[in-house]
Design a protein around this motif. Structure first.
Motif, mmCIF file in Angstrom:
data_model
loop_
_atom_site.group_PDB
_atom_site.id
_atom_site.type_symbol
_atom_site.label_atom_id
_atom_site.label_comp_id
_atom_site.label_asym_id
_atom_site.label_seq_id
_atom_site.Cartn_x
_atom_site.Cartn_y
_atom_site.Cartn_z
ATOM 1 N N ARG A 1 -6.757 0.905 3.541
ATOM 2 C CA ARG A 1 -6.552 1.775 2.457
ATOM 3 C C ARG A 1 -7.151 3.173 2.759
ATOM 4 O O ARG A 1 -8.033 3.075 3.813
ATOM 5 N N ARG B 1 1.819 4.916 -10.263
ATOM 6 C CA ARG B 1 1.917 4.154 -8.762
ATOM 7 C C ARG B 1 3.427 4.347 -8.240
ATOM 8 O O ARG B 1 4.282 4.395 -9.122
ATOM 9 N N VAL C 1 -3.744 -2.970 -8.190
ATOM 10 C CA VAL C 1 -4.467 -1.952 -7.628
ATOM 11 C C VAL C 1 -5.621 -1.517 -8.557
ATOM 12 O O VAL C 1 -6.331 -0.582 -8.246
#
Length: 262
Positions: free
Chosen positions: A71, A149, A167
């Motif tokens: 990430r 998103r 998330v």
């Protein structure tokens, strides 16, 4: 004006305005070569997928990507007239989930605006009753958060499962498979969760190709979309809650994905 096209982000209202806007992310293009730069746009508007209003970069609490177990952060912002452009790079191939959260913001609505707001977001009867029970002299002060998103395919291989999980949004949309692989004629099931729990009876809207639809999640927190149009899709929903002190809170969540015209 009673259309879901105006619904999910009444949060964009100023204290004296009554127009609603969705806020979403779109990657352009929705697929890139390995090692290429990522470019995405954050915008608000009432005519998805057209860009209309650019948010200030200072309003964004975080903008991140995830591919598998990797990430990173996207923090190069440039504000234009109609969208906030965000650029950066990801460190691996696969399908990235890219997500942004906005800082909380407060608004006040007049009673007539509240009625329209609840109609447009598909507020459940329990929420409508809470407003009615507050009485004719009640005021409506709301603190809201926006969450958005989207998905980006990077390269021709790599992890495509890491894009599916939560998330960390207060209200999150979880697709049952890689949205970048969906084709016209197929379906995509999305689970709505709040803090890890399935959210049943929640109103979910879908916008694509100039068409809109709305349905409520089943007892398992799921809705199934019939993919009938190529191009960009917007999925959206709003949870509105009344606090014990009479104020209100809400979370606005959007999800976008691109269906290729195979």
């Amino acid at each position: 004006m009673k259309t879901w096209m105006l619904a999910a982000a009444v949060t964009a209202l100023a204290a004296t305005a009554a127009s609603a806007h969705d806020t979403w992310i779109m990657c352009t293009p929705p697929a890139i070569k390995s090692g290429a730069a990522v470019t995405l746009h954050i915008t608000s508007g009432m005519k998805f997928p057209e860009y209309e209003t650019a948010p200030d970069a200072a309003r964004i609490e975080k903008c991140e990507w995830r591919i598998g177990g990797r990430r990173g952060t996207l923090d190069e912002f440039k504000k234009g007239e109609t969208s906030l452009t965000v650029t950066g790079r990801v460190s691996t191939d696969g399908v990235a989930v890219i997500y942004a959260e906005f800082l909380p913001k407060e608004i006040d609505l007049a009673p007539a605006e509240v009625e329209e707001y609840m109609e447009e977001i598909g507020a459940p009867e329990s929420v409508r009753k809470a407003w009615t029970d507050a009485g004719p002299d009640a005021t409506f002060h709301e603190t809201y958060r926006k969450h958005a998103r989207t998905y980006l395919r990077v390269g021709d291989s790599g992890d495509a499962t890491g894009c599916l999980g939560p998330v960390g949004f207060n209200i999150d949309f979880l697709p049952d498979r890689d949205p970048t692989s969906v084709k016209v004629g197929e379906t995509l099931t999305i689970k709505v969760i709040r803090g890890g729990d399935e959210l049943s009876g929640f109103s979910v809207g879908a916008v694509r190709g100039g068409k809109t639809s709305m349905q409520r999640t089943n007892q398992n927190g799921m809705v199934t979309l019939s993919i009938d149009t190529a191009g960009w899709w917007l999925v959206r929903g709003t949870e509105l809650r009344r606090n014990a002190d009479g104020t209100w809170e809400s979370d606005f969540t959007t999800l976008t994905f691109f269906v290729a015209n195979h």
